[in-house]
Design an enzyme around this catalytic site. Structure first.
Site, PDB file in Angstrom:
ATOM      1  N   ARG A 150       0.660  -1.167   0.015  1.00  0.00           N
ATOM      2  CA  ARG A 150       0.097   0.137   0.037  1.00  0.00           C
ATOM      3  C   ARG A 150       0.936   1.332  -0.062  1.00  0.00           C
ATOM      4  NH1 ARG A 150      -4.626   0.707   4.720  1.00  0.00           N
ATOM      5  NH2 ARG A 150      -3.016   0.279   6.065  1.00  0.00           N
ATOM      6  N   GLU A 323     -12.805  -5.302  16.115  1.00  0.00           N
ATOM      7  CA  GLU A 323     -12.804  -3.983  15.381  1.00  0.00           C
ATOM      8  C   GLU A 323     -13.884  -3.099  14.942  1.00  0.00           C
ATOM      9  OE1 GLU A 323      -9.307  -3.263  12.925  1.00  0.00           O
ATOM     10  OE2 GLU A 323     -10.396  -2.447  11.436  1.00  0.00           O
TER      11      GLU A 323
END
Length: 335
Positions: A150, A323
């Site tokens: 990324r 999460e």
């Protein structure tokens, strides 16, 4: 042009309005309908606490969208707004030293090329899903390979890798391709950080050779509308995981972090303050057995009427059990 997000078990209500769908996320175990006609990210994971095997989260606009496909990206655009989905098979990068890093870099390079071609240079929100996120591969945890790829793409395509970066999540599924959905626009988003946490892009090297490239939240703007994207948020204070082996404690800490982010977002907002109970949530639970405890913590804080989708999935650190990501939007009368 107003953007809305609808969570539904049945998209039949869209009959006659498909041209106004910007894109969607499919969440569940049944295969997605390939004839949907709009870009849709498939998140193949068990839903928790839901009587249906699948739900869809559908982004819809008041105006018509224009569809396209290039470099393996299915996308739709409406004015200064772009939504797209790309899926890449790591097997196609088997000759690379680290196939996941190579696939991730290639996916993001394609996304940035599309944004440049469309004249929409600002990446607002990204949803990343990859198989076996915590497994070690080629000498490194797979999430760390993802972060390498990324960041390489961000730097190669002349996008900032710290500070002005998009909201994002990176979640592990049992299998499947690297899947990335994204939203971009013609106006820059306002990145939001959390004073309780070190910014992810400033994490120490103990978390990998390249830091994660995302902001804790972002405020994005369409004409007459403000959208709050809260990134995937976990039980991290500073840069360290807290409440190990305690799902309830981690859920409460995650909510405390979201509350801190929302407080910071409210300082930058152009509209009315956002409240936790009015956000829409997606909650990733590592172990299905922890779902009742996590649901109880969220219901106690947000109320039973809160819009929450729960699914079983892996988190970016092996010691994280939950999460939470969220979003909300509001009209701005002075725009």
């Amino acid at each position: 042009m107003k953007l809305t997000l609808t969570t539904t078990k049945n998209s039949a209500w869209l009959t006659g309005a498909a041209g106004r769908v910007l894109g969607a996320s499919y969440i569940g175990l049944q295969p997605a309908d390939s004839a949907a006609g709009w870009p849709r990210q498939s998140i193949i994971a068990p839903l928790l606490g839901c009587t249906s095997e699948c739900v869809q989260e559908i982004w819809q606009l008041e105006g018509d969208c224009h569809a396209g496909e290039i470099d393996g990206i299915a996308y739709r655009r409406a004015g200064g707004l772009l939504f797209g989905v790309i899926e890449l098979d790591e097997a196609d990068f088997a000759s690379a030293a680290a196939p996941l890093a190579a696939a991730t870099e290639e996916a993001y390079r394609r996304i940035f090329r599309l944004m440049e071609r469309e004249g929409l240079p600002h990446l607002w929100r990204v949803w990343n899903y990859l198989a076996e996120i915590n497994r070690e591969s080629d000498g490194l945890e797979r999430y760390r390979h993802f972060n390498i790829g990324r960041q390489e793409a961000f730097l190669a395509c002349h996008h900032e890798a710290s500070g002005n970066v998009p909201a994002a999540c990176a979640i592990g599924l049992a299998g499947g391709p690297l899947s990335i959905a994204f939203m971009a626009g013609d106006q820059p988003a306002v990145p939001i950080e959390n004073p309780r946490q070190i910014s992810a892009y400033n994490y120490p090297a103990t978390y990998g050779p390249r830091s994660p490239t995302f902001s804790r939240a972002a405020l994005a703007y369409l004409p007459g509308q403000e959208i709050l994207f809260v990134s995937g948020t976990a039980s991290i204070v500073g840069h360290q995981t807290v409440h190990p082996d305690d799902a309830s404690g981690q859920c409460a800490e995650s909510l405390a972090n979201i509350a801190a982010v929302v407080e910071q977002a409210n300082r930058a907002s152009r509209g009315q303050p956002y409240a936790l109970e009015n956000l829409s949530y997606r909650v990733y639970v590592r172990h299905a057995a922890d779902f009742p405890a996590i649901r109880d913590v969220l219901a106690g804080r947000l109320g039973a009427a809160a819009e929450v989708v729960y699914l079983q999935a892996d988190i970016c650190r092996a010691d994280l059990l939950v999460e939470i990501e969220a979003m909300a939007s509001q009209s701005l009368g002075n725009c």
